[in-house]
Enzyme design. Structure first.
Site, PDB file in Angstrom:
ATOM      1  N   GLU A 107       0.846  -1.197   0.000  1.00  0.00           N
ATOM      2  CA  GLU A 107       0.000   0.000   0.000  1.00  0.00           C
ATOM      3  C   GLU A 107       0.878   1.243   0.000  1.00  0.00           C
ATOM      4  OE1 GLU A 107      -2.520   1.509  -0.739  1.00  0.00           O
ATOM      5  OE2 GLU A 107      -4.073   1.465   0.813  1.00  0.00           O
ATOM      6  N   ASP A 111      -3.137   6.566   6.509  1.00  0.00           N
ATOM      7  CA  ASP A 111      -3.476   7.804   7.208  1.00  0.00           C
ATOM      8  C   ASP A 111      -4.292   7.412   8.445  1.00  0.00           C
ATOM      9  OD1 ASP A 111      -4.343  10.300   7.998  1.00  0.00           O
ATOM     10  OD2 ASP A 111      -5.161  10.897   6.070  1.00  0.00           O
ATOM     11  N   ASP A 167      -1.463  10.472  -5.540  1.00  0.00           N
ATOM     12  CA  ASP A 167      -2.144  11.513  -6.309  1.00  0.00           C
ATOM     13  C   ASP A 167      -2.881  12.503  -5.432  1.00  0.00           C
ATOM     14  OD1 ASP A 167      -4.220   9.655  -5.437  1.00  0.00           O
ATOM     15  OD2 ASP A 167      -5.555  10.750  -6.785  1.00  0.00           O
TER      16      ASP A 167
HETATM   17  P1  IMP Z   1      -6.787   5.861   5.303  1.00  0.00           P
HETATM   18  O1  IMP Z   1      -7.948   4.939   5.092  1.00  0.00           O
HETATM   19  O2  IMP Z   1      -7.192   7.115   6.019  1.00  0.00           O
HETATM   20  O3  IMP Z   1      -5.616   5.203   5.957  1.00  0.00           O
HETATM   21  O4  IMP Z   1      -6.374   6.367   3.871  1.00  0.00           O
HETATM   22  C1  IMP Z   1      -5.501   5.688   3.086  1.00  0.00           C
HETATM   23  C2  IMP Z   1      -5.666   6.075   1.632  1.00  0.00           C
HETATM   24  O5  IMP Z   1      -5.905   7.475   1.503  1.00  0.00           O
HETATM   25  C3  IMP Z   1      -4.409   5.811   0.860  1.00  0.00           C
HETATM   26  O6  IMP Z   1      -4.446   4.556   0.249  1.00  0.00           O
HETATM   27  C4  IMP Z   1      -4.382   6.940  -0.148  1.00  0.00           C
HETATM   28  O7  IMP Z   1      -5.074   6.535  -1.316  1.00  0.00           O
HETATM   29  C5  IMP Z   1      -5.123   8.064   0.497  1.00  0.00           C
HETATM   30  N1  IMP Z   1      -4.225   9.074   1.115  1.00  0.00           N
HETATM   31  C6  IMP Z   1      -4.081   9.357   2.432  1.00  0.00           C
HETATM   32  N2  IMP Z   1      -3.195  10.332   2.642  1.00  0.00           N
HETATM   33  C7  IMP Z   1      -2.753  10.687   1.422  1.00  0.00           C
HETATM   34  C8  IMP Z   1      -1.781  11.661   0.980  1.00  0.00           C
HETATM   35  O8  IMP Z   1      -1.128  12.398   1.738  1.00  0.00           O
HETATM   36  N3  IMP Z   1      -1.580  11.723  -0.366  1.00  0.00           N
HETATM   37  C9  IMP Z   1      -2.252  10.928  -1.246  1.00  0.00           C
HETATM   38  N4  IMP Z   1      -3.144  10.017  -0.873  1.00  0.00           N
HETATM   39  C10 IMP Z   1      -3.414   9.898   0.446  1.00  0.00           C
HETATM   40 MG    MG Z   2      -4.382   4.079  -1.827  1.00  0.00          MG
END
Ligand code: IMP
Ligand code: MG
Length: 188
Positions: A107, A111, A167
């Site tokens: 991955e 975040d 992106d």
């Molecule tokens: P989570 O579910 O909050 O952990 O988000 C993860 C997904 O959010 C990743 O697979 C990315 O596609 C997107 N994402 C989170 N932060 C960023 C960033 O700083 N830049 C680009 N994509 C991000």
């Molecule tokens: Mg992603």
């Protein structure tokens, strides 16, 4: 390309091509060491964000006695927003069974951790022999759920990162470095 040619929407370069290359090679070495007795290792790249990381990582993995395969899944997360909704949809699933195999999810970034946690639960139900994760970037302060990352590229602050596959609204994936997107590009 000269490394001084930075995209005008990039506030600063967080990791250079060289730094990324070194870190990814190191992760490849660790993975090669840890899976040397594995029969079947399935690398599952999560599209689209992981495509460049995955392509570099697989070339740093040397497992002559293992069947190493590369598979992809596509899940939707953000759309054009910059924070996770927690709603995850599978756009493209694996085409092969992972039952009894060692699975490594690849991955781009964690975040809140919601995407990866959901994905791990989903794949665990398919009875792999083992299930682990390799993640290029982690925003430690963003974590809302506990999700185990076995191979971690870099911990980063709470800024929006683009480049090296990542992106913003489908743009900037082609940048060869990891950069911080200028705030005026996403805050209206
Ligand atoms: P989570 O579910 O909050 O952990 O988000 C993860 C997904 O959010 C990743 O697979 C990315 O596609 C997107 N994402 C989170 N932060 C960023 C960033 O700083 N830049 C680009 N994509 C991000
Ligand atoms: Mg992603």
């Amino acid at each position: 390309m000269s490394t001084t040619e930075i995209h005008p929407n990039v506030k600063r370069v967080i990791f250079t091509e060289k730094e990324i290359k070194e870190r990814v090679s190191e992760l490849g070495r660790q993975i090669s060491q840890d899976y040397k007795d594995s029969k079947n290792l399935v690398l599952v790249g999560i599209l689209k964000g992981s495509f460049i990381f995955m392509s570099d990582l697989v070339r740093s993995i040397h497992l002559p006695n293992t069947n190493v395969t590369s598979e992809f899944m596509s899940i939707s997360s953000y759309g054009a927003e910059t924070s996770s909704s927690g709603v995850i949809r599978i756009m493209m699933d694996l085409r092969t069974s992972i039952e009894g195999k060692d699975v490594l999810i690849i991955e781009d970034i964690v975040d809140s951790g919601l995407t990866l946690k959901h994905l791990m639960e989903l794949l665990n139900h398919r009875n792999p022999n083992s299930l682990h994760t390799a993640v290029l970037l982690r925003k430690k302060e963003g974590l809302k759920v506990d999700v185990p990352v076995k191979y971690m590229g870099f911990d980063i602050p709470m800024v929006f990162i683009i480049g090296y596959g990542l992106d913003f609204a489908e743009n900037y994936r082609e940048l060869p470095y990891l950069g911080e997107l200028k705030e005026e590009c996403y805050k209206k």
